[in-house]
Design a protein around this motif. Structure first.
Motif, PDB file in Angstrom:
ATOM      1  N   ILE A  90      10.468   5.521  10.081  1.00  0.00           N
ATOM      2  CA  ILE A  90       8.718   6.543  10.184  1.00  0.00           C
ATOM      3  C   ILE A  90       8.062   6.876   9.334  1.00  0.00           C
ATOM      4  O   ILE A  90       6.730   6.703   9.383  1.00  0.00           O
ATOM      5  CB  ILE A  90       9.163   7.670  11.428  1.00  0.00           C
ATOM      6  CG1 ILE A  90       8.308   8.093  11.993  1.00  0.00           C
ATOM      7  CG2 ILE A  90      10.266   8.358   9.815  1.00  0.00           C
ATOM      8  CD1 ILE A  90       8.708   9.436  12.142  1.00  0.00           C
ATOM      9  N   GLN A  91       8.267   7.032   8.511  1.00  0.00           N
ATOM     10  CA  GLN A  91       7.837   7.174   7.272  1.00  0.00           C
ATOM     11  C   GLN A  91       6.985   5.631   6.857  1.00  0.00           C
ATOM     12  O   GLN A  91       5.517   6.305   6.014  1.00  0.00           O
ATOM     13  CB  GLN A  91       8.971   7.030   5.640  1.00  0.00           C
ATOM     14  CG  GLN A  91       9.168   5.882   5.427  1.00  0.00           C
ATOM     15  CD  GLN A  91      10.581   5.466   4.896  1.00  0.00           C
ATOM     16  OE1 GLN A  91      10.828   6.287   6.886  1.00  0.00           O
ATOM     17  NE2 GLN A  91      11.526   4.690   4.451  1.00  0.00           N
ATOM     18  N   PHE A  92       6.948   4.872   7.789  1.00  0.00           N
ATOM     19  CA  PHE A  92       5.240   3.664   7.176  1.00  0.00           C
ATOM     20  C   PHE A  92       4.290   3.823   8.260  1.00  0.00           C
ATOM     21  O   PHE A  92       3.240   3.491   8.213  1.00  0.00           O
ATOM     22  CB  PHE A  92       5.699   2.520   7.108  1.00  0.00           C
ATOM     23  CG  PHE A  92       6.977   2.244   6.343  1.00  0.00           C
ATOM     24  CD1 PHE A  92       5.663   1.565   5.200  1.00  0.00           C
ATOM     25  CD2 PHE A  92       7.820   2.152   5.765  1.00  0.00           C
ATOM     26  CE1 PHE A  92       7.014   0.881   3.700  1.00  0.00           C
ATOM     27  CE2 PHE A  92       8.867   1.813   5.076  1.00  0.00           C
ATOM     28  CZ  PHE A  92       8.241   1.208   3.717  1.00  0.00           C
ATOM     29  N   LYS A  93       4.493   4.899   9.240  1.00  0.00           N
ATOM     30  CA  LYS A  93       3.505   5.105  10.592  1.00  0.00           C
ATOM     31  C   LYS A  93       1.547   5.784   9.629  1.00  0.00           C
ATOM     32  O   LYS A  93       1.054   4.915  10.275  1.00  0.00           O
ATOM     33  CB  LYS A  93       3.742   6.233  10.645  1.00  0.00           C
ATOM     34  CG  LYS A  93       4.735   5.517  11.616  1.00  0.00           C
ATOM     35  CD  LYS A  93       5.031   4.690  12.581  1.00  0.00           C
ATOM     36  CE  LYS A  93       6.746   4.260  12.779  1.00  0.00           C
ATOM     37  NZ  LYS A  93       6.649   2.675  13.660  1.00  0.00           N
ATOM     38  N   ASN A 113       0.747  -1.231   0.620  1.00  0.00           N
ATOM     39  CA  ASN A 113      -0.144   0.070  -0.187  1.00  0.00           C
ATOM     40  C   ASN A 113       0.845   1.656   0.043  1.00  0.00           C
ATOM     41  O   ASN A 113       0.566   2.480  -0.169  1.00  0.00           O
ATOM     42  CB  ASN A 113      -0.758  -0.074   1.045  1.00  0.00           C
ATOM     43  CG  ASN A 113      -2.317  -1.155   0.838  1.00  0.00           C
ATOM     44  OD1 ASN A 113      -3.183  -0.495   0.369  1.00  0.00           O
ATOM     45  ND2 ASN A 113      -1.955  -2.131   1.837  1.00  0.00           N
ATOM     46  N   TYR A 114       2.411   1.357  -0.042  1.00  0.00           N
ATOM     47  CA  TYR A 114       2.801   1.981   0.226  1.00  0.00           C
ATOM     48  C   TYR A 114       3.312   2.714  -0.966  1.00  0.00           C
ATOM     49  O   TYR A 114       2.921   1.958  -2.441  1.00  0.00           O
ATOM     50  CB  TYR A 114       4.741   2.184   0.610  1.00  0.00           C
ATOM     51  CG  TYR A 114       5.068   2.998   1.445  1.00  0.00           C
ATOM     52  CD1 TYR A 114       5.219   4.237   1.792  1.00  0.00           C
ATOM     53  CD2 TYR A 114       6.387   3.369   0.628  1.00  0.00           C
ATOM     54  CE1 TYR A 114       5.623   5.341   2.497  1.00  0.00           C
ATOM     55  CE2 TYR A 114       7.792   4.117   1.055  1.00  0.00           C
ATOM     56  CZ  TYR A 114       7.054   5.120   1.876  1.00  0.00           C
ATOM     57  OH  TYR A 114       7.585   5.742   1.923  1.00  0.00           O
ATOM     58  N   HIS A 115       3.043   4.270  -0.829  1.00  0.00           N
ATOM     59  CA  HIS A 115       3.295   4.532  -2.642  1.00  0.00           C
ATOM     60  C   HIS A 115       4.931   4.932  -2.942  1.00  0.00           C
ATOM     61  O   HIS A 115       5.164   5.038  -4.389  1.00  0.00           O
ATOM     62  CB  HIS A 115       3.287   6.541  -2.524  1.00  0.00           C
ATOM     63  CG  HIS A 115       3.336   7.053  -1.453  1.00  0.00           C
ATOM     64  ND1 HIS A 115       3.840   6.860  -0.341  1.00  0.00           N
ATOM     65  CD2 HIS A 115       4.318   8.421  -1.858  1.00  0.00           C
ATOM     66  CE1 HIS A 115       4.667   7.602  -0.084  1.00  0.00           C
ATOM     67  NE2 HIS A 115       5.232   9.249  -1.081  1.00  0.00           N
ATOM     68  N   TRP A 116       6.021   4.266  -2.210  1.00  0.00           N
ATOM     69  CA  TRP A 116       7.775   4.046  -2.943  1.00  0.00           C
ATOM     70  C   TRP A 116       8.066   5.089  -3.433  1.00  0.00           C
ATOM     71  O   TRP A 116       8.666   4.927  -5.129  1.00  0.00           O
ATOM     72  CB  TRP A 116       7.187   2.666  -3.388  1.00  0.00           C
ATOM     73  CG  TRP A 116       7.198   1.090  -2.795  1.00  0.00           C
ATOM     74  CD1 TRP A 116       6.449   1.142  -2.510  1.00  0.00           C
ATOM     75  CD2 TRP A 116       8.643   1.414  -1.507  1.00  0.00           C
ATOM     76  NE1 TRP A 116       6.026  -0.173  -1.452  1.00  0.00           N
ATOM     77  CE2 TRP A 116       7.279  -0.512  -0.444  1.00  0.00           C
ATOM     78  CE3 TRP A 116       9.756   1.411  -1.174  1.00  0.00           C
ATOM     79  CZ2 TRP A 116       8.265  -1.135   0.141  1.00  0.00           C
ATOM     80  CZ3 TRP A 116       9.966   0.606  -0.051  1.00  0.00           C
ATOM     81  CH2 TRP A 116       8.564  -0.445   0.703  1.00  0.00           C
TER      82      TRP A 116
END
Length: 470
Positions: free
Chosen positions: A398-401, A365-368
């Motif tokens: 932290i960027q996945f929070k 789901n992360y935009h990478w």
């Protein structure tokens, strides 16, 4: 010394600039040095002001001094590299912009802005010398590899339909010597494709040289690419450029859209004629070099913003590969995760076996924004700091929070409905998004590609794949 009509406030402002500022009158006498110029040349302003410029710089002449040339020709000079020896015997290289100062239709002096590139010049010359020694040594020992390309198509991880298509095209491209243009955002694997093409080509035992065009000033980049002759205007020594060192092999020019347009014109002539001329030389040298270029923006955008010449683009556009972002091929993420875990288990001596279901859900789901490179760095960072068997959500940076709640909700939703193959679900969602975007833009390809943020070529391929027609 003639008097210049400048206010004292102007001189105070110039003292705060990082670039060196020189001003001479129409007879060549030094009128002003700012502090940066004094530091660069190691000359106190009081000792230099009022004296002729060639007295302070004895290594220069009326022909090689950019300031004196401007006084003579009345024409400005932009971004010209100049090498000189100061009174202490130190060799200094600067990038100069020199401007005539006019009043009442007469030349009353000249102003020069100098940027110190001495260390950059020294490092680039060392690199060229080392490359030359390497290739000369390899010529004596033919059993050794003559190139520095280490990746092959096996190193390109991905089984998505688009990646398989691109690898097939790249393999076909490796069989010929036509120029190749590769575009894709940072971290999508442009150099992987470039090196793989070289290593699968008939040139694989010849040199492979890569140069980032954004890493050097334009004047220095020209001498690095084409070489220099002793006694040329730059004061350089006899040195071959990257074209000569890559003769018979491949030259990879990364971020070619950062190359100045005038230098792009010279590159175009090399591609068309197969010959180069060293900076300051008269004769040409024939070279056999395959050019592979890369840009990090879509070609249409680079042309529109005048970052790349249209004629050069058409010459490079014989074979074009547009690499998708990682978020456009989520089905490859599990494969990449497995590959990077295996890689860093060997590098770091770890025994990580898997990522948790929550983590995989977050990854999908992360935009990478950093693409495959970011995924690799995330895995490497976690495995460097943790000696674990399973990577869990608590180990993520932290960027996945902000992705956590969305991914958790997605997981719970999928658990409550019938599980479908991932590729089927992704393709259905992708088709729906593209179709709705096309309707919203009245089927305008350019506007649709901008709206859903994918390259035009990728959009057209997916429209054909999903049979989307107006």
């Amino acid at each position: 010394m003639r008097k210049f009509f400048f206010g004292e406030n102007i001189f105070e402002i110039l003292d705060y600039l990082d670039e060196g500022i020189h001003i001479i009158d129409d007879r060549g006498n030094i009128v002003y040095y700012n502090r940066a110029a004094q530091r660069l040349d190691e000359i106190e302003g009081d000792k230099a002001i009022g004296r002729h410029i060639l007295e302070i710089y004895p290594s220069l002449t009326y022909e090689t001094s950019t300031l004196l040339k401007v006084i003579k020709t009345w024409q400005p000079i932009f971004n010209v590299e100049q090498t000189f020896v100061n009174y202490k015997g130190d060799r200094i290289t600067t990038l100069n912009t020199s401007l005539p100062i006019k009043a009442n239709g007469k030349i009353i002096g000249a102003l020069e802005i100098s940027k110190d590139i001495t260390q950059v010049r020294r490092l680039s010359e060392k690199i060229l010398d080392l490359q030359k020694e390497l290739f000369n040594d390899n010529n004596k020992k033919p059993n050794k590899s003559k190139h520095t390309a280490k990746y092959t198509f096996v190193d390109i991880i991905g089984q998505s339909e688009e990646m398989l298509r691109l690898k097939s095209l790249a393999l076909k491209a490796s069989m010929v010597s036509s120029p190749v243009l590769i575009y894709g955002k940072t971290g999508t694997g442009k150099e992987l494709f470039v090196q793989s093409i070289h290593n699968a080509s008939p040139r694989k035992n010849k040199p492979f040289i890569a140069q980032n065009c954004a890493a050097l000033p334009s004047g220095l980049l020209e001498s690095i690419l084409f070489g220099t002759v002793k006694g040329s205007f730059t004061g350089a020594e006899d040195r071959p450029g990257l074209f000569e060192l890559a003769n018979g092999g491949t030259l990879f020019l990364d971020e070619i859209n950062s190359m100045p347009l005038d230098l792009q014109a010279k590159l175009l002539r090399v591609i068309q004629d197969g010959s180069i001329r060293r900076v300051g030389a008269v004769k040409t040298i024939d070279v056999d070099v395959r050019i592979i270029a890369a840009i990090n923006v879509p070609p249409d955008e680079a042309i529109e913003k005048k970052q790349i010449r249209r004629d050069l683009y058409y010459r490079l556009n014989v074979i074009t590969l547009g690499l998708p972002e990682l978020k456009e091929r989520p089905e490859d993420i599990p494969l990449l995760v497995e590959y990077f875990i295996d890689k860093y288990n060997k590098v770091l001596g770890r025994s990580v076996k898997r990522v948790s279901k929550d983590v995989m859900d977050l990854f999908l789901n992360y935009h990478w924004p950093g693409n495959v490179r970011e995924l690799e760095h995330v895995i490497e960072g976690i495995m460097t700091l943790n000696d674990i068997e399973e990577i869990q959500s608590k180990h993520l940076p932290i960027q996945f929070k902000n992705t956590k709640s969305k991914s958790t909700a997605t997981r719970r939703l999928t658990e409550s409905i019938t599980i479908r193959p991932l590729r089927e679900a992704v393709e259905e969602t992708e088709r729906s998004i593209i179709y709705e975007a096309l309707k919203k833009t009245d089927w305008n390809i350019t506007k649709t590609s901008e709206l859903i943020r994918i390259p035009r070529q990728t959009l057209q391929y997916k429209m054909k794949k999903y049979k989307l027609k107006r």
